[in-house]
Design a protein around this motif. Sequence first.
Motif, mmCIF file in Angstrom:
data_model
loop_
_atom_site.group_PDB
_atom_site.id
_atom_site.type_symbol
_atom_site.label_atom_id
_atom_site.label_comp_id
_atom_site.label_asym_id
_atom_site.label_seq_id
_atom_site.Cartn_x
_atom_site.Cartn_y
_atom_site.Cartn_z
ATOM 1 N N TYR A 1 51.428 -16.315 -22.855
ATOM 2 C CA TYR A 1 52.208 -17.466 -23.327
ATOM 3 C C TYR A 1 51.280 -18.594 -23.776
ATOM 4 O O TYR A 1 51.456 -19.179 -24.843
ATOM 5 C CB TYR A 1 53.142 -17.961 -22.221
ATOM 6 C CG TYR A 1 53.797 -19.281 -22.545
ATOM 7 C CD1 TYR A 1 54.858 -19.345 -23.438
ATOM 8 C CD2 TYR A 1 53.338 -20.468 -21.990
ATOM 9 C CE1 TYR A 1 55.450 -20.553 -23.755
ATOM 10 C CE2 TYR A 1 53.926 -21.673 -22.298
ATOM 11 C CZ TYR A 1 54.980 -21.714 -23.181
ATOM 12 O OH TYR A 1 55.552 -22.907 -23.498
ATOM 13 N N ARG A 2 50.273 -18.897 -22.959
ATOM 14 C CA ARG A 2 49.335 -19.986 -23.257
ATOM 15 C C ARG A 2 48.616 -19.757 -24.589
ATOM 16 O O ARG A 2 48.470 -20.678 -25.386
ATOM 17 C CB ARG A 2 48.313 -20.102 -22.121
ATOM 18 C CG ARG A 2 47.319 -21.242 -22.288
ATOM 19 C CD ARG A 2 46.256 -21.206 -21.209
ATOM 20 N NE ARG A 2 45.318 -20.125 -21.368
ATOM 21 C CZ ARG A 2 44.277 -20.153 -22.210
ATOM 22 N NH1 ARG A 2 44.057 -21.188 -22.965
ATOM 23 N NH2 ARG A 2 43.459 -19.119 -22.282
ATOM 24 N N LEU A 3 48.212 -18.521 -24.830
ATOM 25 C CA LEU A 3 47.462 -18.216 -26.049
ATOM 26 C C LEU A 3 48.344 -18.182 -27.300
ATOM 27 O O LEU A 3 47.865 -18.444 -28.402
ATOM 28 C CB LEU A 3 46.745 -16.876 -25.905
ATOM 29 C CG LEU A 3 45.633 -16.833 -24.858
ATOM 30 C CD1 LEU A 3 45.119 -15.425 -24.687
ATOM 31 C CD2 LEU A 3 44.506 -17.773 -25.233
ATOM 32 N N ASN A 4 49.633 -17.863 -27.166
ATOM 33 C CA ASN A 4 50.496 -17.691 -28.337
ATOM 34 C C ASN A 4 51.479 -18.821 -28.589
ATOM 35 O O ASN A 4 52.153 -18.835 -29.610
ATOM 36 C CB ASN A 4 51.278 -16.380 -28.203
ATOM 37 C CG ASN A 4 50.374 -15.185 -28.334
ATOM 38 O OD1 ASN A 4 49.640 -15.053 -29.297
ATOM 39 N ND2 ASN A 4 50.390 -14.325 -27.334
ATOM 40 N N LYS A 5 51.592 -19.787 -27.690
ATOM 41 C CA LYS A 5 52.594 -20.838 -27.858
ATOM 42 C C LYS A 5 52.328 -21.709 -29.075
ATOM 43 O O LYS A 5 53.272 -22.186 -29.708
ATOM 44 C CB LYS A 5 52.712 -21.687 -26.606
ATOM 45 C CG LYS A 5 51.538 -22.581 -26.345
ATOM 46 C CD LYS A 5 51.782 -23.418 -25.134
ATOM 47 C CE LYS A 5 50.591 -24.332 -24.938
ATOM 48 N NZ LYS A 5 50.806 -25.264 -23.866
ATOM 49 N N VAL A 6 51.074 -21.911 -29.442
ATOM 50 C CA VAL A 6 50.736 -22.750 -30.593
ATOM 51 C C VAL A 6 51.324 -22.168 -31.873
ATOM 52 O O VAL A 6 51.855 -22.898 -32.710
ATOM 53 C CB VAL A 6 49.202 -22.891 -30.719
ATOM 54 C CG1 VAL A 6 48.821 -23.657 -31.961
ATOM 55 C CG2 VAL A 6 48.647 -23.560 -29.485
#
Length: 123
Positions: free
Chosen positions: A75-80
């Motif tokens: 989630y952290r890596l793809n939320k942007v």
Amino acid sequence: MSLTYSKKEKLKSKKCIEQLFSEGQSVSAYPLRLVFLKTEFNENIVAKTGVSVSKRCFKSAVDRNRIKRLLREVYRLNKVVYFNKIETQYAFMILYLGKDKPTFTQIESKMKLLFEKFSKKAS
């Protein structure tokens, strides 16, 4: 939006979680399910997110915690990529429904599919 998953972005409010499951909509990409609800937060953030893994499927806390760490990291890596264009605030809960231990790449591919389905349903 930065590549962090700070305390402000974590969904912790019991009241908000209950409202999310009673009024929210969901999309699925097996073994993941995303429950979401359009809400208002005091903070200036786009989304508050929580993750959950069933105790029924994974008796060992070590296994549950590993899957939750993987979900949060993906989630952290793809939320942007998915949440830069969204102006409205959302509450999310990501549920792992599978019965076998996943790898990082499996979760990443399914999470991307899940967010694409969410983008279509939200707009």
